[in-house]
Design a protein around this motif. Structure first.
Motif, mmCIF file in Angstrom:
data_model
loop_
_atom_site.group_PDB
_atom_site.id
_atom_site.type_symbol
_atom_site.label_atom_id
_atom_site.label_comp_id
_atom_site.label_asym_id
_atom_site.label_seq_id
_atom_site.Cartn_x
_atom_site.Cartn_y
_atom_site.Cartn_z
ATOM 1 N N TYR A 24 -37.823 -55.740 40.959
ATOM 2 C CA TYR A 24 -36.632 -55.812 40.124
ATOM 3 C C TYR A 24 -35.499 -56.455 40.909
ATOM 4 O O TYR A 24 -35.541 -56.565 42.113
ATOM 5 C CB TYR A 24 -36.206 -54.452 39.603
ATOM 6 N N VAL A 25 -34.493 -56.863 40.182
ATOM 7 C CA VAL A 25 -33.299 -57.465 40.771
ATOM 8 C C VAL A 25 -32.142 -56.496 40.602
ATOM 9 O O VAL A 25 -32.019 -55.847 39.567
ATOM 10 C CB VAL A 25 -32.966 -58.811 40.074
ATOM 11 N N THR A 26 -31.309 -56.399 41.620
ATOM 12 C CA THR A 26 -30.115 -55.563 41.554
ATOM 13 C C THR A 26 -28.879 -56.441 41.691
ATOM 14 O O THR A 26 -28.796 -57.260 42.598
ATOM 15 C CB THR A 26 -30.108 -54.517 42.687
ATOM 16 N N LEU A 27 -27.940 -56.278 40.770
ATOM 17 C CA LEU A 27 -26.636 -56.941 40.848
ATOM 18 C C LEU A 27 -25.594 -55.892 41.189
ATOM 19 O O LEU A 27 -25.624 -54.794 40.648
ATOM 20 C CB LEU A 27 -26.251 -57.565 39.507
ATOM 21 N N ARG A 28 -24.673 -56.257 42.048
ATOM 22 C CA ARG A 28 -23.539 -55.382 42.344
ATOM 23 C C ARG A 28 -22.271 -56.140 41.977
ATOM 24 O O ARG A 28 -21.966 -57.160 42.583
ATOM 25 C CB ARG A 28 -23.527 -54.974 43.811
ATOM 26 N N ILE A 29 -21.568 -55.638 40.996
ATOM 27 C CA ILE A 29 -20.303 -56.232 40.572
ATOM 28 C C ILE A 29 -19.200 -55.351 41.142
ATOM 29 O O ILE A 29 -19.032 -54.204 40.721
ATOM 30 C CB ILE A 29 -20.215 -56.334 39.041
#
Length: 108
Positions: A24-29
């Motif tokens: 999976y991919v994780t984005l941190r905004i």
């Protein structure tokens, strides 16, 4: 206020586009949702969708920001959900205004 956007796969950080085929991919905004973060955010979401990732995790720590940018991100997340991708949204400390709106875009 600057915005930090960190993209991760699995538990690994500092990835390249080639590495998007993991679990999976994780984005941190982090910070304000603004125009400067949009191209990289959309590219990461589209990359996860095109790689047919089963799940996208979005960590949000934001006091809000630009409505148009937030809606563009939400539209990309909606396309992922239509393809059956699970979108997990996580609030890290705060998610105000547009940050809260993006939190509601998750499946879980």
């Amino acid at each position: 206020m600057t915005t930090a956007l960190k993209i991760e796969t699995g538990l690994h950080s500092n990835i390249t586009a080639v590495q998007l085929r993991r679990e999976y991919v994780t984005l941190r905004i982090i910070g304000a949702i603004s125009d400067d973060m949009l191209p990289q955010t959309v590219a990461a979401i589209q990359g996860a969708r095109q790689a047919k990732q089963p799940m996208l995790v979005v960590h949000i720590h934001s006091q809000g920001g630009d409505v148009d940018v937030g809606v563009a991100i939400a539209e990309e997340l909606a396309l992922c959900k239509k393809q059956g991708m699970i979108i997990v949204t996580v609030i890290e400390s705060e998610a105000q205004s547009m940050g809260a709106f993006l939190f509601t875009c998750g499946s879980k």
